[in-house]
Design a protein around this motif. Sequence first.
Motif, short mmCIF file in Angstrom:
data_model
loop_
_atom_site.label_atom_id
_atom_site.label_comp_id
_atom_site.label_asym_id
_atom_site.label_seq_id
_atom_site.Cartn_x
_atom_site.Cartn_y
_atom_site.Cartn_z
N THR A 141 -12.45 54.44 79.79
CA THR A 141 -13.76 55.04 79.08
C THR A 141 -13.41 55.38 77.65
O THR A 141 -13.28 54.81 76.73
CB THR A 141 -14.25 55.88 79.91
OG1 THR A 141 -13.49 57.15 80.45
CG2 THR A 141 -14.82 55.31 81.06
N ILE A 142 -13.19 56.64 77.69
CA ILE A 142 -12.97 57.39 76.31
C ILE A 142 -11.83 57.17 75.64
O ILE A 142 -11.72 57.29 74.19
CB ILE A 142 -13.20 58.95 76.34
CG1 ILE A 142 -12.02 59.44 77.37
CG2 ILE A 142 -14.44 59.27 77.09
CD1 ILE A 142 -12.18 61.01 77.28
N SER A 175 -18.23 54.86 74.97
CA SER A 175 -17.83 55.81 75.78
C SER A 175 -17.39 57.13 74.91
O SER A 175 -17.96 57.93 75.48
CB SER A 175 -16.70 55.68 76.47
OG SER A 175 -16.86 54.35 77.49
N ARG A 176 -16.87 57.20 73.97
CA ARG A 176 -16.56 58.40 73.25
C ARG A 176 -17.99 58.74 72.45
O ARG A 176 -17.97 60.15 72.46
CB ARG A 176 -15.68 58.03 71.87
CG ARG A 176 -14.19 57.93 72.52
CD ARG A 176 -13.39 57.72 71.55
NE ARG A 176 -13.14 56.33 70.72
CZ ARG A 176 -12.81 55.20 70.85
NH1 ARG A 176 -11.91 55.37 72.32
NH2 ARG A 176 -12.89 54.09 70.55
N TYR A 221 -19.56 60.46 75.48
CA TYR A 221 -19.09 61.67 75.93
C TYR A 221 -19.58 62.78 74.84
O TYR A 221 -20.00 63.92 75.18
CB TYR A 221 -17.46 61.67 75.88
CG TYR A 221 -16.74 62.84 76.22
CD1 TYR A 221 -16.94 63.59 77.26
CD2 TYR A 221 -15.51 63.18 75.39
CE1 TYR A 221 -16.35 64.79 77.43
CE2 TYR A 221 -14.87 64.34 75.83
CZ TYR A 221 -15.05 65.10 76.71
OH TYR A 221 -14.45 66.28 76.82
N PHE A 255 -20.95 56.80 82.77
CA PHE A 255 -20.39 57.88 83.57
C PHE A 255 -20.84 57.79 85.26
O PHE A 255 -20.20 58.27 85.93
CB PHE A 255 -20.97 59.48 83.09
CG PHE A 255 -20.29 59.72 81.70
CD1 PHE A 255 -19.01 59.85 81.64
CD2 PHE A 255 -21.36 60.02 80.78
CE1 PHE A 255 -18.60 59.95 80.37
CE2 PHE A 255 -20.84 60.00 79.49
CZ PHE A 255 -19.54 60.15 79.10
N PHE A 286 -14.77 67.30 80.08
CA PHE A 286 -14.72 65.89 80.45
C PHE A 286 -15.53 65.90 81.70
O PHE A 286 -16.48 64.91 81.75
CB PHE A 286 -13.60 65.00 80.49
CG PHE A 286 -13.60 63.70 81.03
CD1 PHE A 286 -13.77 62.73 80.41
CD2 PHE A 286 -13.45 63.28 82.43
CE1 PHE A 286 -14.07 61.62 80.59
CE2 PHE A 286 -13.25 62.21 82.92
CZ PHE A 286 -13.70 61.07 81.86
N ALA A 338 -19.13 66.20 81.66
CA ALA A 338 -19.99 65.04 81.35
C ALA A 338 -19.86 64.03 82.35
O ALA A 338 -20.73 63.35 82.63
CB ALA A 338 -19.46 64.70 80.00
N ALA A 339 -18.76 63.68 82.98
CA ALA A 339 -18.65 62.86 83.85
C ALA A 339 -19.38 62.92 85.19
O ALA A 339 -19.98 61.55 85.78
CB ALA A 339 -17.19 62.20 83.95
#
Length: 685
Positions: A349-350, A360-361, A364, A387, A415, A418-419
Amino acid sequence: MLKSFVVPSSEVPGYSSIYRHPDYTGGTFNGQFADITTLYEIFKAQVKNYPKENFLGARTYYPETNTFGDYEWLTTTDVDEMIDDYGSGLDQIYAKHAPDMNEETGQQPLGIFSINRPEWLLTELTGFRSCRYSIGVSDAAGIEAYEFYIRTSELEVIVCSMDKIPRLLERIEHTPKLKVIISMDKLDCSKPTLFTRAFNTETTEELKSKAASLNIVLTDIAQVIEMGRAKPTEPTLPKPSTYCTLGFSSGSTSTQKAILITHGALTVTSRAGYITMEQRSACHFSFMALSHILDRYNIYAFMHDVVHVGFSSGVEELLLSDMQALHPTILVTTPQLLSSVYNKVAASTIEAKGVYGMLSRFAYKSKLNRVSSGGGFKHALWDWLVFGNIAQLFGGNLRLVISAAVSLKPELQDFFRAALSCNVTQGYGQTETVGLIITQKTDHISSGDIGIPSPGVDIRLRSIPEMGYVATDPQCPRGEIMIRSKGIFSEYYKAPEKTAKAKDGEWLATGDIAQLNPDGTLRTIDRMGNVIRTASSIYVELEPLEMIYSTHQLVDSMMIHGTLHAHDLVAIVVPRPETFVPWAQKIVGNKDAELVELCKDERVASEMTRELRALGARAKAPSKAVIGAVHLEPRAFGDVDRDFLTLSRKLRRFKIVLHYDAVINDLCQKMGNDIDLQMKTSGSS
């Protein structure tokens, strides 16, 4: 505005002011749950208020395929009825085979030896019915460790899973007081479980014969329940001053200590946990060892309301599968588990390349901004695009994640907020504090701190001048965390001198160093036993460095060490095979080279050193705390026969240093340093 309440005029020489929870400035609970004074009363209130609610659950096991299905549940009423019968049967067993009280405690201990499962908590609650206190026994740290628990606590009766019975019988001379072994699993093998795979009616008959030859009573819970049902006994209920458990310190920096805890203490801390976590109708996933105090603290906290406790299957590789079957709302975990999952999902992802990585970034950063501005944890678009799959790994229903054991890195905390689309908090506690005693409030979004005092808890800092920490510094108070509460432990078992050393009057000295932040929260910055001084005359905090370097994709785990005559640090590194092997094969030019061979190659160790130094520079690790040499170890610290990790997965630093003494000497000589491997191991663990 300060998040902690400062008690007026409470600062004295050598100590900071006293800090309290802002909603409980008087230092008490304001009468909340005043009628509940023991853990047994917490359970009985659960039965009264929620009689038909699912309470204890475990996944169905299918022996034909060695797989697990959905969760099956016992209701609160089911458990209450079982406890009456089970307790009556235990009363008869103790009366016949182990009638004497422990001279030190005036009560009878009851051993529980298994991984987490419904029978563990059922047995502890059953013991409470007759004023018995539990001894959580674990073999996670090896044979010598569990025998130490049994001998130290002078156990005569132990309840265990069937897979533990052969070893108990084979080494009975090492636990000479043991008289009765009660199997959690049926000895007739009529109900197969994960723990009976290696047994059949023939082998269990052999176990019975061996037990009889050793004058050991061997039975199972089902038979004890039948005994109790046939001949009921009256309960002997505990009081707040009655001992509920004999726990053991983690042993991360010194020899383990046996810790006596009362019903009143654990009831107080669990009540504070319930108030702090603000969770109603919780579904709790129990996988952190029940022999340690943390998971029980949380379970008893959630029992102040409806709680469904789903236990892990016992297979570490199936932890995420268990959560997907259970759909928990609460996850109490460790930074190590979160870090392990992060390393797997962040790469896709990020940290990914290309368009999806960029998306993804951006997602995030967008979610972090939303969370920090008070906009909530969910975002329909980003949760769907990026996510949602990560949240589903944990069951997709989490409302709160609590990280404990060691400090959680801010990057991980952010992280997973957020996820997982929920708050991720952390707290601080020890076995001696009987659970978490400092926690982040669920309605405060912050990272890099451990929170504020729990309700009913007083916190202050004590100056440690020899380490340069001044608790009365008006700009940045720093010092040893001191705790005053009705919820701390009573004493170390048969060790009055250790009890006296751990307490400063009515205050508990934790051995952990904290800093008071400008907003009134606390941040752990040091540990009196996990600190070394280098030849550069600086004190190096080892755990924060290890947290930094353990995030490297080539590293599974590590221990960093240093000496008074060495300017640089050395590291014992356990590589992550899936990433390390292909990387190292390129260095040696051999695509068939295996892990053990690669770990011995000096070229690989040299390149690993460069990798870690580069990571340290990027992460802005202290410039004088540099890793100068690395030893690559193919065996995991967590292997059962190594005894290198505590139950809460902390490093047993002193044992690792002793084991790798020659290796560390060799590394230091290669760096051109003199050798002095004396560690500072003061403070409680």
